[in-house]
Motif scaffolding. Structure first.
Motif, mmCIF file in Angstrom:
data_model
loop_
_atom_site.group_PDB
_atom_site.id
_atom_site.type_symbol
_atom_site.label_atom_id
_atom_site.label_comp_id
_atom_site.label_asym_id
_atom_site.label_seq_id
_atom_site.Cartn_x
_atom_site.Cartn_y
_atom_site.Cartn_z
ATOM 1 N N LEU A 159 0.824 -1.208 0.000
ATOM 2 C CA LEU A 159 0.000 0.000 0.000
ATOM 3 C C LEU A 159 0.861 1.262 0.000
ATOM 4 C CD1 LEU A 159 -2.763 1.479 0.354
ATOM 5 C CD2 LEU A 159 -2.405 1.249 2.828
ATOM 6 N N VAL A 160 0.614 2.137 -0.991
ATOM 7 C CA VAL A 160 1.247 3.462 -1.039
ATOM 8 C C VAL A 160 0.160 4.444 -1.481
ATOM 9 C CG1 VAL A 160 3.091 4.898 -1.986
ATOM 10 C CG2 VAL A 160 3.462 2.430 -1.692
ATOM 11 N N PRO A 161 -0.543 5.105 -0.549
ATOM 12 C CA PRO A 161 -1.662 5.982 -0.929
ATOM 13 C C PRO A 161 -1.214 7.127 -1.819
ATOM 14 C CG PRO A 161 -1.069 6.290 1.383
ATOM 15 C CD PRO A 161 -0.311 5.094 0.897
ATOM 16 N N ARG A 162 -1.963 7.361 -2.903
ATOM 17 C CA ARG A 162 -1.609 8.413 -3.856
ATOM 18 C C ARG A 162 -2.857 9.162 -4.309
ATOM 19 N NH1 ARG A 162 1.879 4.088 -5.696
ATOM 20 N NH2 ARG A 162 4.089 4.603 -5.437
ATOM 21 N N SER A 175 -11.930 4.182 6.512
ATOM 22 C CA SER A 175 -11.558 3.675 7.834
ATOM 23 C C SER A 175 -10.703 4.677 8.600
ATOM 24 C CB SER A 175 -10.804 2.350 7.688
ATOM 25 O OG SER A 175 -11.624 1.362 7.101
ATOM 26 N N VAL A 176 -9.871 5.400 7.864
ATOM 27 C CA VAL A 176 -8.965 6.362 8.514
ATOM 28 C C VAL A 176 -9.638 7.698 8.758
ATOM 29 C CG1 VAL A 176 -6.823 7.678 8.205
ATOM 30 C CG2 VAL A 176 -6.905 5.250 7.598
ATOM 31 N N THR A 177 -10.411 8.188 7.798
ATOM 32 C CA THR A 177 -10.956 9.552 7.886
ATOM 33 C C THR A 177 -12.388 9.598 8.398
ATOM 34 O OG1 THR A 177 -11.834 9.530 5.617
ATOM 35 C CG2 THR A 177 -9.522 10.187 5.912
ATOM 36 N N GLY A 178 -13.116 8.489 8.264
ATOM 37 C CA GLY A 178 -14.533 8.516 8.607
ATOM 38 C C GLY A 178 -15.381 9.178 7.543
ATOM 39 N N ARG A 179 -14.762 9.518 6.400
ATOM 40 C CA ARG A 179 -15.472 10.176 5.312
ATOM 41 C C ARG A 179 -15.521 9.276 4.093
ATOM 42 N NH1 ARG A 179 -11.651 14.468 5.896
ATOM 43 N NH2 ARG A 179 -11.293 14.372 3.643
ATOM 44 N N LYS A 180 -16.492 9.532 3.252
ATOM 45 C CA LYS A 180 -16.622 8.793 2.008
ATOM 46 C C LYS A 180 -15.586 9.299 1.006
ATOM 47 C CE LYS A 180 -20.062 7.726 -1.556
ATOM 48 N NZ LYS A 180 -21.473 7.952 -1.993
ATOM 49 N N ALA A 181 -14.880 8.367 0.384
ATOM 50 C CA ALA A 181 -13.883 8.747 -0.617
ATOM 51 C C ALA A 181 -14.564 9.203 -1.899
ATOM 52 C CB ALA A 181 -12.960 7.566 -0.907
ATOM 53 N N ASP A 182 -13.896 10.066 -2.647
ATOM 54 C CA ASP A 182 -14.475 10.566 -3.894
ATOM 55 C C ASP A 182 -13.381 10.675 -4.954
ATOM 56 O OD1 ASP A 182 -16.261 11.618 -5.730
ATOM 57 O OD2 ASP A 182 -15.924 13.686 -5.070
ATOM 58 N N GLY A 183 -13.503 9.867 -5.992
ATOM 59 C CA GLY A 183 -12.602 10.002 -7.131
ATOM 60 C C GLY A 183 -11.250 9.352 -6.977
ATOM 61 N N ILE A 184 -11.093 8.395 -6.053
ATOM 62 C CA ILE A 184 -9.813 7.716 -5.895
ATOM 63 C C ILE A 184 -9.571 6.763 -7.064
ATOM 64 C CG2 ILE A 184 -8.668 5.894 -4.565
ATOM 65 C CD1 ILE A 184 -9.557 7.242 -2.038
ATOM 66 N N GLN A 185 -8.382 6.797 -7.627
ATOM 67 C CA GLN A 185 -7.967 5.799 -8.622
ATOM 68 C C GLN A 185 -7.114 4.777 -7.891
ATOM 69 O OE1 GLN A 185 -5.855 7.310 -12.023
ATOM 70 N NE2 GLN A 185 -5.531 5.262 -12.893
ATOM 71 N N GLY A 186 -7.761 3.715 -7.437
ATOM 72 C CA GLY A 186 -7.115 2.759 -6.541
ATOM 73 C C GLY A 186 -5.946 2.016 -7.143
ATOM 74 N N THR A 187 -5.882 1.924 -8.473
ATOM 75 C CA THR A 187 -4.758 1.213 -9.087
ATOM 76 C C THR A 187 -3.429 1.948 -8.907
ATOM 77 O OG1 THR A 187 -5.464 2.195 -11.182
ATOM 78 C CG2 THR A 187 -6.087 -0.091 -10.780
ATOM 79 N N THR A 188 -3.486 3.212 -8.469
ATOM 80 C CA THR A 188 -2.241 3.929 -8.179
ATOM 81 C C THR A 188 -1.794 3.710 -6.734
ATOM 82 O OG1 THR A 188 -3.325 5.983 -7.460
ATOM 83 C CG2 THR A 188 -2.902 5.724 -9.824
ATOM 84 N N GLY A 224 8.139 -1.602 -6.933
ATOM 85 C CA GLY A 224 7.934 -0.168 -6.766
ATOM 86 C C GLY A 224 7.016 0.451 -7.791
ATOM 87 N N SER A 225 6.650 -0.297 -8.827
ATOM 88 C CA SER A 225 5.702 0.212 -9.826
ATOM 89 C C SER A 225 4.280 -0.074 -9.346
ATOM 90 C CB SER A 225 5.925 -0.461 -11.177
ATOM 91 O OG SER A 225 7.221 -0.203 -11.675
ATOM 92 N N HIS A 226 3.364 0.899 -9.541
ATOM 93 C CA HIS A 226 1.984 0.639 -9.135
ATOM 94 C C HIS A 226 1.195 0.063 -10.311
ATOM 95 C CE1 HIS A 226 0.663 4.336 -11.130
ATOM 96 N NE2 HIS A 226 1.471 5.067 -10.375
ATOM 97 N N LEU A 227 0.014 -0.446 -10.019
ATOM 98 C CA LEU A 227 -0.763 -1.187 -11.005
ATOM 99 C C LEU A 227 -1.107 -0.345 -12.224
ATOM 100 C CD1 LEU A 227 -3.231 -3.084 -8.617
ATOM 101 C CD2 LEU A 227 -1.102 -3.927 -9.633
#
Length: 466
Positions: free
Chosen positions: A252-255, A310-323, A346-349
């Protein structure tokens, strides 16, 4: 499909087309059932919600007479309205499709779940309403979006389309209304009917260079759709190319979609339980990630959204999870050469999918190439992958697991060494690939094959062409 032939060696015999009407086939009993049984003709990952739907009423409460042929839901969360014609389409067929799209655009999750339940019940499958609702939610890659429901995609399937329809549909598409035209053809080959479905509009080139830019610049709902489509396409590219073996570990590397302050919070949250940082890959396009923290399957975006919430308690909007998911250094999959795996670490999906776009697991060309490599010469996994339009990692994985590939001992690492993942299909064989290559006249020094025996890339390409 303009021409169809039966082939016998160097002889090709034209097959004459026929029609559904001539063969006594009907829209509802036959064409509609073909589409329901094989929804892939409507596009990628479409779930059929219902067919022959007519349970709507006008503003006066009077039931409408319009009957929708097929209603589907694609994985991005858009409804798919399908209009079927067993012959050539009428001049106003697109108006029917638009009418149905307008009607279903007001549907919500409960309406769709009820329609799906009634549809399944009519086909002999008893399913509770809550299960139908969950089935719809699970089919969508990401959060359920009412905005996307208001933008149905339309598909018209017919034996042909008059120019009035095609010209109008082109203009409507440029105005950001999605309508696909699919021709259904029928042939009789040695007494057997053969049906074919061909998408005549929009072609991939039109979608990429003409329609996509206009849609990207459209409203926020269209932008959300584009993000989801990209994320889902990345998964399909990776699965189609076979790049990542089952069980490959991701880190996991949040972007994308999370500001730096939230990324810091996520990193701190992950530090409390190291399992939160890891997922394993499986080659299915529905839910390819299994999160180590709970053992459940997710889409890349679905898991990123879950972690964000889970971390923010807010609904995510527009995340591109493959990054958000990088190839982890350890463990190296058993079937993969460590040097080739290191190049992926080190390369993301999303980046990997961009590099691999257009590749496929077509191993017939690989087998033909391996068969052509002459005795006394060797090549590398990377060069083979370049020639067959693949990648060194899936090539190595296939060679390690195929059992039928010829001349596998003539494929080495970039340094000319035998891959540590190499294994003979026959476990009784005790010699090494270096031993076999030695009998073919290739000298090894310090574990590396003689460089002069390596086939140049251009020679390798010529082997495949010949």
């Amino acid at each position: 499909m303009d021409h169809l032939f039966t082939v016998d060696g160097d002889s090709a015999t034209p097959v004459s087309p026929t029609t559904l009407a001539a063969e006594g086939l009907f829209e509802r009993q036959h064409l509609q059932e073909w589409v329901i049984e094989h929804p892939q003709v409507l596009g990628e990952s479409v779930l059929v919600i219902t067919s022959e739907f007519d349970r709507w009423a006008d503003t006066d409460g009077v039931p409408a007479r319009d009957r929708l042929d097929v209603l589907g839901l694609d994985a991005t969360g858009r409804l798919v309205v399908v209009e079927l014609k067993r012959g050539s389409a009428d001049r106003d067929v697109h108006l029917q499709a638009i009418t149905y799209a307008a009607l279903v655009s007001r549907f919500d999750l409960d309406t769709l779940a009820q329609a799906h339940r009634d549809f399944l019940k009519g086909r002999g499958e008893s399913v509770e309403l809550d299960e139908c609702r969950q089935r719809l939610l699970n089919h969508v890659d990401g959060d359920w979006s009412p905005e996307l429901l208001q933008r149905p995609r339309q598909v018209i399937i017919a034996a042909g389309f008059p120019k009035q329809v095609t010209h109008t549909v082109v203009w409507l598409s440029e105005m950001n209304l999605d309508i696909d035209l699919i021709e259904v053809g029928l042939w009789k080959v040695k007494g057997q009917l053969v049906a074919g479905f061909t998408k005549v509009y929009p072609t991939p080139e039109v979608e990429e260079f003409t329609l996509a830019p206009a849609r990207i610049e459209a409203k926020a709902a269209a932008q959300k759709l584009e993000e989801r489509s990209r994320a889902r396409s990345a998964v399909h590219v990776l699965v189609d190319a076979g790049l990542l073996p089952d069980g490959a570990r991701l880190r996991l590397v949040p972007r994308h979609g999370a500001p730096e302050s939230i990324r810091e919070d996520i990193r701190a949250w992950v530090g409390e339980d190291g399992r939160r940082a890891s997922a394993t890959w499986s080659n299915n396009t529905t839910e390819p990630l299994t999160w180590e923290a709970d053992g459940k399957p997710y889409t890349p975006t679905g898991l990123a959204n879950h972690i964000f919430t889970s971390v923010t308690g807010r609904k995510a909007d527009g995340i591109q999870g493959t990054t958000w998911w990088d190839v982890d250094a350890n463990p190296v999959p058993d079937t993969v050469d460590p040097d080739e795996w290191a190049a992926l670490v080190g390369s993301h999906l999303a980046d990997l999918a961009k590099q691999l776009s257009g590749t496929r697991k077509d191993w017939s060309s690989l087998h033909a190439l391996l068969e052509a490599i002459p005795s006394g010469r060797w090549t590398t996994y990377g060069d083979v992958a370049t020639v067959i339009n693949s990648h060194a990692v899936p090539v190595g994985t296939h060679l390690a697991t195929c059992g039928k590939c010829p001349n596998v001992w003539r494929v080495l690492t970039t340094s000319g060494a035998v891959s540590s993942s190499f294994q003979w299909p026959d476990p009784a064989r005790t010699e090494t690939p270096a031993d076999v290559l030695g009998t073919e006249g290739i000298h090894f020094e310090a574990g590396a094959a003689a460089r002069e025996a390596r086939l140049p890339l251009d020679d390798l390409r010529r082997l495949l062409r010949n």
